[in-house]
Enzyme design. Structure first.
Site, short mmCIF file in Angstrom:
data_model
loop_
_atom_site.label_atom_id
_atom_site.label_comp_id
_atom_site.label_asym_id
_atom_site.label_seq_id
_atom_site.Cartn_x
_atom_site.Cartn_y
_atom_site.Cartn_z
NE ARG A 79 5.85 13.88 -14.40
CZ ARG A 79 4.94 13.13 -13.79
NH1 ARG A 79 4.30 12.17 -14.45
NH2 ARG A 79 4.67 13.32 -12.51
CB CYS B 247 5.59 5.57 -12.45
SG CYS B 247 4.17 4.95 -11.52
#
Length: 275
Positions: free
Chosen positions: A172, A230
């Site tokens: 990601r 995050c």
């Protein structure tokens, strides 16, 4: 106070004269609510806290899990029996992310005695309970600011002047895939540091010296400031906890990638970690 507690230590403290308040924060990203699992069996005396509904505000431009309204958060904690002078232990199903979110919020809001059960429910070998406790009202009143908190602009600045760690999976970070947010990639200047590498195969946190070595290799030893983000401020809290175990204070960009990527005007970097 060390930010984690072992299952054996919790057994001992729970039998003592001043047992901790227990909060069950079972949560899975994209999964069903944790309450049915809680009702099927939880640590005796534990109160369930819903991460999506009680440890976050409504999703929107501030991200998928923006910080909750401070007054509402305080009311939730008091209903769960949290008081300023009584220790709190939070746990989840074992991943540690939900528990770390509760730990970070309570610490940020000024509670001095919060710990995460290392390894979560999976580490617990005692009996479980199906009783639904009704605790006495606590007296905890949040006073935010005890831990570092960044907004998007501050995170962008720190990525240039300090060390900004991206706690998501490496794919990601690189932008290879993005299963949740508008676009893949990372904040320019951020360093990839997946949260999953904070724990061993058994789900327990790595030893403090091993964590210190890990973060030193990522540049934390030389950075004037360290911060974490995050996807939505949940697994990033786990990274802040791991950094505290390593003796490194760190701020959290709570809006994280879900907030950052929602604004097309913000720059997006892709590709491997420059380190």
């Amino acid at each position: 106070m060390k930010p984690i507690i072992s299952a054996s230590e919790l057994v001992s403290e729970s039998a003592g004269a001043r047992p901790p308040v227990l909060l069950d924060v079972r949560w899975t990203l994209g999964g069903p609510p944790g309450r049915p699992e809680y009702e099927a069996g939880h640590l005796p005396g534990a109160v369930y806290v819903d991460l999506d509904a009680e440890l976050a505000g409504p999703p929107g431009s501030g991200g998928r899990h923006p910080l909750p309204d401070v007054a509402a958060f305080g009311a939730v904690m008091r209903r769960a029996g949290v008081s300023a002078d009584r220790p709190v232990v939070v746990y989840d199903g074992g991943l540690g992310w939900g528990a770390a979110r509760a730990w970070w919020l309570l610490r940020w809001a000024g509670h001095p005695g919060v710990r995460v059960l290392d390894g979560g429910l999976a580490a617990w070998t005692g009996e479980l309970s199906k009783d639904l406790p009704v605790p006495g009202e606590g007296d905890f009143v949040p006073v935010p600011g005890a831990l570092g908190l960044l907004d998007a602009d501050a995170a962008a600045s720190l990525a240039r002047s300090g060390l900004l760690l991206d706690a998501r999976a490496a794919e990601r970070y690189r932008g290879d895939v993005e299963p949740i947010d508008r676009v893949g990639g990372h904040i320019p200047g951020a360093v990839s540091a997946p949260t999953t590498e904070n724990v061993a195969a058994d789900g327990l946190f790595l030893a403090a010296d091993a964590l210190a070595d890990r973060f030193a290799a990522l540049g934390a030893a030389d950075a004037p400031e360290v911060a974490v983000y995050c996807g939505s401020g949940v697994s990033g809290a786990h990274q802040v906890l791991a950094l505290e175990l390593a003796g490194i204070p760190a701020a959290l960009y709570a809006g994280s990638w879900s907030e950052w990527s929602s604004d097309p005007a913000r720059p997006v970097a892709t590709g491997p970690d420059p380190q």
